[in-house]
Motif scaffolding. Structure first.
Motif, PDB file in Angstrom:
ATOM      1  N   MET A  67       0.890  -1.299  -0.158  1.00  6.14           N
ATOM      2  CA  MET A  67      -0.022  -0.053   0.023  1.00  6.14           C
ATOM      3  C   MET A  67       0.928   1.317   0.025  1.00  6.14           C
ATOM      4  O   MET A  67       1.751   1.265   0.691  1.00  6.14           O
ATOM      5  N   ALA A  68       0.703   2.336  -0.747  1.00  9.25           N
ATOM      6  CA  ALA A  68       1.119   3.553  -0.735  1.00  9.25           C
ATOM      7  C   ALA A  68       1.254   4.286   0.475  1.00  9.25           C
ATOM      8  O   ALA A  68       0.317   4.362   1.322  1.00  9.25           O
ATOM      9  N   VAL A  69       2.360   4.953   0.451  1.00  9.80           N
ATOM     10  CA  VAL A  69       2.460   5.973   1.462  1.00  9.80           C
ATOM     11  C   VAL A  69       2.769   7.145   0.965  1.00  9.80           C
ATOM     12  O   VAL A  69       3.854   7.403   0.577  1.00  9.80           O
ATOM     13  N   PHE A  70       1.966   8.129   1.040  1.00  7.49           N
ATOM     14  CA  PHE A  70       2.105   9.367   0.210  1.00  7.49           C
ATOM     15  C   PHE A  70       2.500  10.517   1.181  1.00  7.49           C
ATOM     16  O   PHE A  70       2.127  10.357   2.515  1.00  7.49           O
ATOM     17  N   PHE A  71       3.149  11.553   0.926  1.00  3.11           N
ATOM     18  CA  PHE A  71       3.597  12.819   1.684  1.00  3.11           C
ATOM     19  C   PHE A  71       4.209  12.422   3.155  1.00  3.11           C
ATOM     20  O   PHE A  71       3.605  12.646   4.216  1.00  3.11           O
TER      21      PHE A  71
ATOM     22  N   ASP B  86       7.578   3.062 -10.486  1.00  3.39           N
ATOM     23  CA  ASP B  86       7.783   4.175  -9.698  1.00  3.39           C
ATOM     24  C   ASP B  86       6.705   5.148 -10.281  1.00  3.39           C
ATOM     25  O   ASP B  86       6.631   5.571 -11.702  1.00  3.39           O
ATOM     26  N   PHE B  87       5.658   6.096  -9.409  1.00  2.00           N
ATOM     27  CA  PHE B  87       4.807   6.728  -9.833  1.00  2.00           C
ATOM     28  C   PHE B  87       4.903   8.017  -9.344  1.00  2.00           C
ATOM     29  O   PHE B  87       3.752   8.789  -8.968  1.00  2.00           O
ATOM     30  N   GLY B  88       6.175   8.589  -9.237  1.00  2.00           N
ATOM     31  CA  GLY B  88       6.492   9.887  -9.048  1.00  2.00           C
ATOM     32  C   GLY B  88       6.031  10.230  -7.461  1.00  2.00           C
ATOM     33  O   GLY B  88       6.522   9.580  -6.624  1.00  2.00           O
ATOM     34  N   GLU B  89       5.253  11.098  -7.027  1.00  2.00           N
ATOM     35  CA  GLU B  89       4.952  11.487  -6.099  1.00  2.00           C
ATOM     36  C   GLU B  89       4.150  10.461  -5.168  1.00  2.00           C
ATOM     37  O   GLU B  89       4.430  10.417  -3.833  1.00  2.00           O
ATOM     38  N   ILE B  90       3.345   9.685  -5.966  1.00  2.00           N
ATOM     39  CA  ILE B  90       2.890   8.677  -4.844  1.00  2.00           C
ATOM     40  C   ILE B  90       3.592   7.522  -4.606  1.00  2.00           C
ATOM     41  O   ILE B  90       3.610   7.325  -3.435  1.00  2.00           O
ATOM     42  N   GLY B  91       5.052   7.708  -5.272  1.00  2.00           N
ATOM     43  CA  GLY B  91       5.772   6.418  -4.634  1.00  2.00           C
ATOM     44  C   GLY B  91       5.741   5.172  -5.735  1.00  2.00           C
ATOM     45  O   GLY B  91       5.131   5.085  -6.713  1.00  2.00           O
TER      46      GLY B  91
END
Length: 891
Positions: free
Chosen positions: A1-5, A45-50
């Motif tokens: 699961m992604a971890v943003f910010f 890799d999806f940039g800011e999303i990770g």
């Protein structure tokens, strides 16, 4: 699961990261070699999303994507088995995670561990500066508590963690790095943000935890189902966890999934990101309580229990009014019910009671949303602009900014629905009210004059007229020449609305019993007759002017607001408890709807005047009487029956207050009783310069015929407005009527004097003062005096006697003028009073005209009286004890 910010105060690197491409190349082969299956996806890799998963082929909905062997899943069970420890899931997994990271390349999970983010920011990891960006002190306090709880957990787990890490490390530096509180905080952040939950147990699932969040395309249509949607696509089968696509994924697109029915608060607290779109996001609102002054709490609760509700609904409200759960709608409906209506709903549970329409119960929800949005120090637009300039923000601050922005977006959308709903209801209301409207004021005046003439009263020399010279208000003009002392109106008492009419009424009288005084007998008769001014015939609303006083009642100020309430209640929904209050009137009782607002208005507009306290005392007295009257009314079924379905409306605050104001401002008195007298109550008050010098004060007398006769105070020509001298000072006129006269020979200034009695400090002195007060017929240590220049000797003697007791001087003799010490005492009182006035108050643009005239006339009278006292002081003693020049200039 992604971890943003990501990132925060507790989040620090615990190992040096590998190059991203090396991590991505190593993770999937390791996963497959460990028995995992990844069908049609690759790590990207999806940039800011990770990092996330990208589809390499077209994948259909419900197609199996991942199979993860159970033996590479990190869980509480596997941690306790591998480490031989006893701890709850989160702690056990955290210890295993850090022990395996300490092993480095020797760990079975090395490629997976290397792919984990080095820093995790969630609510509990934000420092105080970052928490301030939430603009929500309650949530910030929750973050601080979570942070403290995390540090306490780290201390609790420290012995277990240290032993496990020591077994995995080759040196002390390694132990210190991986057994620290910061390392534990990192591990808990990983678990909070990435672990899957099945039946209350937590699992870190390699590769499956790379699938980022995306709301399902049909999520907005889905009811809250406690996470079952997520579990539908994640299942343990045959010793493996299988993940299925919850929607189609075209080749080259990112594979995303719906994490379930979670608000953004869940993602802030546990996942460390804030979705840009989340149909399950909600904002917590302060719902109205079931308890209030009506005492209907128990009846409301019984209704909700009968409807199947086991407790209060969630106060976290989603962005669309249409999505408001039925339980929430029932709760809102219940808060607007009196005890009788709640009992009816409990007994019947008809369609409306089971599922109240949102448009009829949404107002408190909309009010709460508006208040919540208004409480934020910045706007949604400001936050959007901040996001565009977010490069300088810490990632914790950015996370908080994104969250507060999402909350404001929910509120803005909700308020948009509220506005649309209000517009629709206003359109509906206006259509119904227009059909039931009593006609223009001109037509009502014409109908009233015709009715009055047809009543054949013994004397009627006046008629109602709209007065363009007086702002279009109503007055009475002479219909034929009137001479001084001529009876110009004689109306039978039987034609007036009186308490006797109420008690003699065949249905209302017996219901009143001995519970209600004459004032409230008149009040309920007035309201019953006003409510009858509109009726419905075959579904069409129309005015009804057939009642005994209907043409007269149709002219009462504010009657249209009351009838709007009646029409809204009858035609547009039974769930409303109170109608909308009328627009602010000139009379102080109509200034505000609650004590706090009344206090604010009185302080703002009447500063320096004793009327500030008089207005508040009057308002609070009416509020107290309303509460007691409403309770007694609800406990009297026969009285309620006089109002049918409008019963609760009769004792709603806006309607009750209107009726009280009508009776207090329009009643004509004779023989100690108040009466509402058609036509006579249209005769306006005369300023002193509007009448001849010897004009008498208004007086109406009930003669032997049972006719209430009023004689003219002066002569009036045909078409000339007939006026009466009300014989009252301005502060009384203002309190009950809302106006003051610029020139008023009866005017005086209310001066509230108090003697502070401190029994505990000097009981003997207090007793001495009390005895002096009693000996001179004062009921207590206070005096409400009405002062003015050239006071009559009797009025002045009582005032000076009180001042003598207050200052322990010798009491004045009635036959002699007061001594110097009493003159100076009064001068001091006047100086204090004058100093309390504010010129800013008079300049306030929203100051009611009546208040402006009152304040100006009061201050002028006080200045004249002060100067009179100064002059008398000079005459008493030498050398002069006071200044020879006035201390104050008039406004």
């Amino acid at each position: 699961m992604a971890v943003f910010f990501l990132f925060g105060a507790l989040c620090v690197p615990v190992v040096a990261p590998l190059e991203d491409q090396e991590v991505e190349r190593a993770l999937l082969p390791w996963f497959v070699s460990a028995g995992g299956e990844a069908r049609g996806v690759e790590i990207a890799d999806f940039g800011e999303i990770g990092r996330g998963l990208r589809c390499t082929v077209d994948i259909a909905a419900r197609e199996s994507v991942l199979r993860v062997p159970e033996d590479i899943v990190l869980s509480g069970v596997s941690a306790r088995r591998l480490l031989g420890i006893e701890a709850r899931d989160e702690d056990a997994i955290a210890v295993l995670l850090l022990a395996e990271r300490a092993r480095g390349e020797r760990s079975r999970w090395a490629p997976y561990l290397a792919a984990l983010p080095e820093e995790v920011a969630t609510l509990k990891s934000l420092d105080d500066d970052e928490l301030a960006w939430l603009q929500d002190e309650r949530l910030a306090a929750r973050g601080r508590q979570s942070r403290e709880a995390l540090l306490a957990a780290a201390a609790r787990v420290a012995p277990l963690l240290r032993r496990a890490v020591r077994d995995a490390c080759d040196d002390d530096a390694c132990v210190e790095r991986y057994a620290s509180a910061r390392a534990y905080a990192w591990a808990r952040g990983i678990i909070d943000s990435r672990a899957l939950t099945f039946r209350g147990a937590r699992y870190l699932v390699p590769v499956a935890d790379l699938v980022n969040y995306g709301p399902h395309p049909r999520a907005a249509d889905r009811e809250y189902d406690a996470g079952s949607f997520f579990l539908e696509y994640h299942r343990f089968e045959g010793g493996s966890l299988r993940t299925f696509a919850d929607r189609p994924c075209a080749k080259g697109e990112q594979l995303v999934e719906d994490y379930g029915d979670n608000s953004n608060l869940v993602y802030l607290e546990h996942h460390g990101f804030v979705p840009s779109a989340n149909p399950f996001d909600c904002v917590r609102l302060e719902l109205p309580p079931l308890e209030d002054a009506t005492g209907a709490e128990r009846a409301r609760i019984e209704y909700l229990k009968a409807a199947g509700d086991r407790g209060p609904p969630s106060s976290c409200v989603r962005s669309r009014l249409a999505a408001a759960p039925v339980a929430l709608r029932r709760y809102l409906a219940a808060t607007a019910m009196d005890a009788t209506r709640a009992a009816e709903c409990r007994a019947a549970l008809d369609e409306w009671c089971r599922e109240p329409p949102i448009d009829q119960v949404a107002k408190p929800l909309c009010d709460a949303a508006a208040a919540t949005l208004a409480a934020y120090p910045t706007t949604l637009a400001f936050d959007d602009e901040m996001l565009n300039r977010s490069a300088a923000l810490s990632r914790g601050s950015l996370l908080a900014l994104r969250y507060r922005r999402s909350q404001k977006a929910v509120l803005a959308t909700l308020l948009g629905d509220c506005e649309a709903l209000l517009e629709q209801r206003c359109d509906d209301t206006e259509a119904v009210v227009a059909a039931a409207k009593l006609g223009t004021l001109e037509k009502r005046v014409e109908a009233f004059n015709s009715w009055a003439k047809n009543e054949s009263w013994p004397e009627l020399e006046i008629e109602a007229r709209i007065l363009p010279s007086h702002g279009g208000r109503l007055g009475a003009v002479a219909s034929r020449p009137i001479t001084k002392q001529q009876p110009y109106i004689g109306i039978p008492e039987s034609a007036c609305l009186t308490a006797r009419h109420a008690r003699d009424d065949p249905t209302l009288g017996p219901a009143l019993e001995d519970k209600f005084d004459d004032f409230h007998a008149m009040l309920f008769l007035l309201l019953r007759e006003v409510f009858a001014l509109v009726e419905v015939d075959d579904g069409d609303w129309r005015p009804n002017l057939r009642g005994p006083w209907a043409p007269y009642l149709a002219l009462l100020p504010g009657v249209d607001d009351v009838l709007r309430c009646v029409v809204e209640r009858r035609a547009l929904g039974r769930g409303r408890r109170e109608c909308r209050p009328p627009e602010r009137g000139s009379a102080p009782l109509l200034w505000a709807d609650d004590d706090a607002s009344a206090t604010d208005a009185a302080r703002r507009w009447l500063r320096g005047s004793a009327s500030e306290h008089a207005v508040l005392s009057y308002f609070r007295s009416v509020r107290r009487t309303w509460g007691a009257t409403a309770t007694a009314f609800r406990a009297t079924p026969r009285l309620r029956a006089n109002f049918g379905g409008d019963a609760d409306l009769a004792v709603s605050w806006p309607v009750y207050r209107w009726a009280v104001h009508t009776l207090d401002s329009r009643s004509i008195w004779w023989n100690g009783n108040r009466n509402l007298v058609p036509m006579l109550d249209l005769v306006n008050a005369a300023a002193t310069d509007d009448m001849p010098p010897a004009a008498p004060v208004h007086r109406t007398v009930l003669d032997d015929r049972g006719v209430a006769v009023t004689r003219a105070a002066a002569s009036f020509g045909v078409g000339e407005q007939v006026l009466e001298d009300y014989g009252q000072p301005n502060h009384v006129l203002f309190l009950y009527h809302g106006f003051a006269l610029p020139v008023n020979k009866h005017d005086c200034v209310r001066l509230d004097l108090v003697i502070p009695l401190l029994d505990d400090d000097d009981a003997a002195a207090a007793l001495y003062v009390k005895r002096r007060l009693a000996a001179h017929s004062f009921s207590g240590p206070f005096l409400a005096a009405c002062v003015k220049p050239h006071m009559p000797p009797r009025m002045a003697h009582r005032l000076y006697s009180f001042l003598a007791i207050k200052h322990d001087h010798e009491l004045p003799l009635p036959s002699r003028p007061p001594g110097l010490e009493l003159l100076l005492a009064l001068a001091d009182e006047l100086k204090v009073r004058l100093a309390n006035y504010s010129i800013d108050t008079l300049a306030a643009p929203d100051l009611p005209l009546g208040a402006k005239v009152l304040l100006a006339s009061e201050r002028q009278l006080l200045i004249e009286l002060y100067e009179e006292i100064i002059e008398k002081s000079r005459e008493r003693e030498s050398p002069p004890a006071v200044s020879a020049t006035p201390l104050f200039d008039p406004w």
